[in-house]
Design a protein around this motif. Structure first.
Motif, mmCIF file in Angstrom:
data_model
loop_
_atom_site.group_PDB
_atom_site.id
_atom_site.type_symbol
_atom_site.label_atom_id
_atom_site.label_comp_id
_atom_site.label_asym_id
_atom_site.label_seq_id
_atom_site.Cartn_x
_atom_site.Cartn_y
_atom_site.Cartn_z
ATOM 1 N N ALA A 270 0.817 -1.214 0.000
ATOM 2 C CA ALA A 270 0.000 0.000 0.000
ATOM 3 C C ALA A 270 0.848 1.260 0.000
ATOM 4 O O ALA A 270 0.425 2.295 -0.529
ATOM 5 N N ASP A 271 2.038 1.207 0.591
ATOM 6 C CA ASP A 271 2.858 2.412 0.630
ATOM 7 C C ASP A 271 3.832 2.508 -0.550
ATOM 8 O O ASP A 271 4.845 3.198 -0.482
ATOM 9 N N LEU A 272 3.516 1.822 -1.647
ATOM 10 C CA LEU A 272 4.232 2.075 -2.889
ATOM 11 C C LEU A 272 3.742 3.401 -3.450
ATOM 12 O O LEU A 272 2.536 3.670 -3.490
ATOM 13 N N ASP A 273 4.657 4.243 -3.875
ATOM 14 C CA ASP A 273 4.295 5.504 -4.523
ATOM 15 C C ASP A 273 3.386 5.184 -5.716
ATOM 16 O O ASP A 273 3.776 4.419 -6.606
ATOM 17 N N PRO A 274 2.163 5.752 -5.775
ATOM 18 C CA PRO A 274 1.261 5.429 -6.891
ATOM 19 C C PRO A 274 1.871 5.693 -8.261
ATOM 20 O O PRO A 274 1.514 5.028 -9.237
ATOM 21 N N ALA A 275 2.807 6.661 -8.349
ATOM 22 C CA ALA A 275 3.460 6.930 -9.635
ATOM 23 C C ALA A 275 4.337 5.770 -10.074
ATOM 24 O O ALA A 275 4.637 5.620 -11.263
ATOM 25 N N GLY A 276 4.764 4.958 -9.134
ATOM 26 C CA GLY A 276 5.535 3.754 -9.446
ATOM 27 C C GLY A 276 6.995 3.985 -9.728
ATOM 28 O O GLY A 276 7.862 3.299 -9.209
ATOM 29 N N TRP A 277 7.275 4.982 -10.565
ATOM 30 C CA TRP A 277 8.634 5.208 -11.066
ATOM 31 C C TRP A 277 8.976 6.687 -10.961
ATOM 32 O O TRP A 277 8.100 7.545 -10.860
ATOM 33 N N ASN A 278 10.266 7.019 -11.065
ATOM 34 C CA ASN A 278 10.730 8.381 -10.894
ATOM 35 C C ASN A 278 11.780 8.685 -11.958
ATOM 36 O O ASN A 278 12.550 7.804 -12.344
ATOM 37 N N ASN A 279 11.830 9.924 -12.442
ATOM 38 C CA ASN A 279 12.790 10.264 -13.506
ATOM 39 C C ASN A 279 14.117 10.800 -12.984
ATOM 40 O O ASN A 279 14.957 11.243 -13.756
ATOM 41 N N TRP A 280 14.326 10.763 -11.674
ATOM 42 C CA TRP A 280 15.534 11.266 -11.019
ATOM 43 C C TRP A 280 15.760 12.739 -11.366
ATOM 44 O O TRP A 280 16.866 13.174 -11.683
ATOM 45 N N ASN A 281 14.674 13.491 -11.326
ATOM 46 C CA ASN A 281 14.700 14.941 -11.551
ATOM 47 C C ASN A 281 15.273 15.323 -12.911
ATOM 48 O O ASN A 281 15.867 16.396 -13.076
ATOM 49 N N ASN A 282 15.101 14.436 -13.892
ATOM 50 C CA ASN A 282 15.589 14.719 -15.239
ATOM 51 C C ASN A 282 14.548 14.245 -16.254
ATOM 52 O O ASN A 282 14.492 13.058 -16.588
ATOM 53 N N PRO A 283 13.705 15.141 -16.776
ATOM 54 C CA PRO A 283 12.662 14.739 -17.728
ATOM 55 C C PRO A 283 13.201 14.022 -18.963
ATOM 56 O O PRO A 283 12.492 13.224 -19.577
ATOM 57 N N ALA A 284 14.461 14.270 -19.330
ATOM 58 C CA ALA A 284 15.031 13.602 -20.502
ATOM 59 C C ALA A 284 15.079 12.087 -20.304
ATOM 60 O O ALA A 284 15.000 11.318 -21.280
ATOM 61 N N LEU A 304 -3.365 3.028 -12.535
ATOM 62 C CA LEU A 304 -4.058 4.222 -13.021
ATOM 63 C C LEU A 304 -3.245 5.490 -12.814
ATOM 64 O O LEU A 304 -3.339 6.442 -13.602
ATOM 65 N N HIS A 305 -2.442 5.537 -11.760
ATOM 66 C CA HIS A 305 -1.688 6.747 -11.455
ATOM 67 C C HIS A 305 -0.194 6.600 -11.731
ATOM 68 O O HIS A 305 0.615 7.405 -11.257
ATOM 69 N N ARG A 306 0.186 5.588 -12.493
ATOM 70 C CA ARG A 306 1.588 5.426 -12.856
ATOM 71 C C ARG A 306 2.037 6.561 -13.768
ATOM 72 O O ARG A 306 1.233 7.173 -14.483
ATOM 73 N N VAL A 307 3.343 6.820 -13.769
ATOM 74 C CA VAL A 307 3.862 7.842 -14.674
ATOM 75 C C VAL A 307 3.487 7.466 -16.104
ATOM 76 O O VAL A 307 3.511 6.274 -16.474
ATOM 77 N N PRO A 308 3.120 8.430 -16.937
ATOM 78 C CA PRO A 308 2.637 8.100 -18.290
ATOM 79 C C PRO A 308 3.697 7.495 -19.190
ATOM 80 O O PRO A 308 3.364 6.909 -20.233
ATOM 81 N N TRP A 309 4.956 7.604 -18.812
ATOM 82 C CA TRP A 309 6.019 7.071 -19.662
ATOM 83 C C TRP A 309 6.419 5.638 -19.293
ATOM 84 O O TRP A 309 7.363 5.081 -19.860
ATOM 85 N N SER A 310 5.708 5.026 -18.351
ATOM 86 C CA SER A 310 5.942 3.596 -18.066
ATOM 87 C C SER A 310 5.087 2.754 -19.007
ATOM 88 O O SER A 310 4.224 3.276 -19.718
ATOM 89 N N HIS A 311 5.315 1.449 -19.002
ATOM 90 C CA HIS A 311 4.713 0.582 -20.011
ATOM 91 C C HIS A 311 3.907 -0.555 -19.380
ATOM 92 O O HIS A 311 4.482 -1.413 -18.697
ATOM 93 N N PRO A 312 2.601 -0.611 -19.626
ATOM 94 C CA PRO A 312 1.857 -1.831 -19.293
ATOM 95 C C PRO A 312 2.133 -2.880 -20.372
ATOM 96 O O PRO A 312 2.115 -2.569 -21.569
ATOM 97 N N LEU A 313 2.429 -4.109 -19.967
ATOM 98 C CA LEU A 313 2.808 -5.148 -20.925
ATOM 99 C C LEU A 313 1.653 -6.095 -21.211
ATOM 100 O O LEU A 313 0.783 -6.319 -20.363
ATOM 101 N N THR A 314 1.676 -6.684 -22.382
ATOM 102 C CA THR A 314 0.801 -7.812 -22.676
ATOM 103 C C THR A 314 1.497 -9.091 -22.217
ATOM 104 O O THR A 314 2.696 -9.097 -21.921
ATOM 105 N N ALA A 315 0.745 -10.178 -22.156
ATOM 106 C CA ALA A 315 1.334 -11.458 -21.762
ATOM 107 C C ALA A 315 2.455 -11.856 -22.713
ATOM 108 O O ALA A 315 3.497 -12.381 -22.290
#
Length: 343
Positions: A270-284, A304-315
């Motif tokens: 439950a205490d996972l950041d909903p964004a899931g991932w971080n860009n280390w303060n560098n949008p590039a 639903l609240h993951r960063v938009p640049w992460s990837h949901p995978l298919t099987a």
């Protein structure tokens, strides 16, 4: 009747099953140069420095190149251990009932040592390294970078092992590495480096806010990355004070621009950041890092609240990250089969 074996058959039998077994027992006397035929040693490093060597070209019981098995009696070993690059096919086995019974420990942080990469309790550079039923610990605590183990070994396997630290616990930096049925604990970037590593049926435990991973792939054509599969992310983060961002953990951030981490069929807290991932303060980094998920579960698995640049995978996409595929390599290594041979 006396049976005479053909010369070629006799030679093959002599070269077969030449694994070396030695033991570490703190009660044993120290071995000095010239004592290389000893089979019992007081420390792990003493055993590594002075164990007998398999005959050149000899094979182990499974038909692969012969190994040196270092069987370690229960105890707390306050030492720093180095497996050199010219020392392949080493297997460390803890002889206790659980990994807690054999602990290799040291306390050294980056400030004391003069840099992160001088802090490791254990350093593994020889290919084909294996460890079973052991604990690797850096006990420096929340004092900055303090590595428990640095692994630069291709075809490395860790089974039933514990890795204890806080920041930078496990430096999984080179080669193909397989962690199975293990426990890894830390707070900040506690699995980091540029290996191709799979963490299978393992527990990744956040003992403080931060990031599980800081993978460091440097180009898109590198086959490296971290895969967390069939595992469980847990947490003992203190939620009593501070803002919410400082009382969560995240799946990863990019130490290098092409960082790659994939989480599959893993329980997320439950205490996972909903964004899931971080860009280390560098949008590039968002254009080059590859962070993906498939089939995760638990209260932290909502994408639903993951960063938009992460990837949901298919099987089908997730299939390439199964350990037998992701770690296969040109030599068709099967880490699952190799791990099954360990006790």
């Amino acid at each position: 009747m006396k049976v005479v074996l053909p010369i070629f058959l006799a030679a093959s039998i002599i070269a077969y099953a030449q694994d070396i077994h030695v033991r570490v027992d703190p009660a044993a006397p120290h071995a000095d140069p010239g004592n290389e035929n000893r089979t019992v040693f007081p420390t792990i490093q003493n055993a590594l420095d002075h164990h007998p060597w398999p005959a050149a070209g000899s094979l182990g019981k499974d038909g692969s190149p012969a190994r040196v098995y270092i069987e370690i009696e229960p105890g707390i070993y306050h030492e720093r251990v180095i497996v050199t690059q010219n020392h392949p096919n080493i297997t460390l086995i803890g002889k206790g009932k659980s990994p807690e019974d054999v602990v290799i420990t040291n306390s050294l942080n980056a400030r004391q040592a003069g840099g992160t990469f001088f802090t490791q309790t254990v350093e593994v550079n020889g290919d084909g390294f294996e460890a079973d039923n052991l604990t690797f610990e850096n006990s420096a605590g929340n004092t900055g970078q303090a590595v428990a183990i640095a692994v630069r070994s291709d075809r490395a396997i860790f089974k039933h092992c514990r890795f204890l630290g806080h920041q930078d616990t496990l430096f999984a930096d080179y080669g193909r590495q397989y962690y199975i049925d293990s426990y890894i604990e830390g707070g900040v970037d506690f699995i980091f480096g540029n290996a191709a590593a799979v963490f299978d049926r393992s527990e990744l435990h956040a003992n403080g806010p931060g990031y599980l991973t800081a993978q460091s792939r440097t180009s898109a054509d590198q086959s490296t990355g971290y895969v967390i599969i069939n595992s469980n992310v847990t947490s003992s983060i203190d939620h009593t004070g501070g803002n919410a961002a400082r009382t969560t953990t995240a799946l990863g951030r990019p130490w290098r621009p092409y960082s790659r981490v994939v989480s599959i069929h893993t329980e997320l807290p439950a205490d996972l950041d909903p964004a899931g991932w971080n860009n280390w303060n560098n949008p590039a980094n968002e254009k080059t890092a590859y962070y993906a998920e498939f089939g995760n579960k638990g209260p932290g698995a909502n994408v639903l609240h993951r960063v938009p640049w992460s990837h949901p995978l298919t099987a089908e996409q997730a299939n390439q990250f199964l350990p037998q595929n992701f770690l296969r390599g040109k030599d068709h290594w099967d880490p699952i089969q190799e791990a099954a041979r360990l006790p």
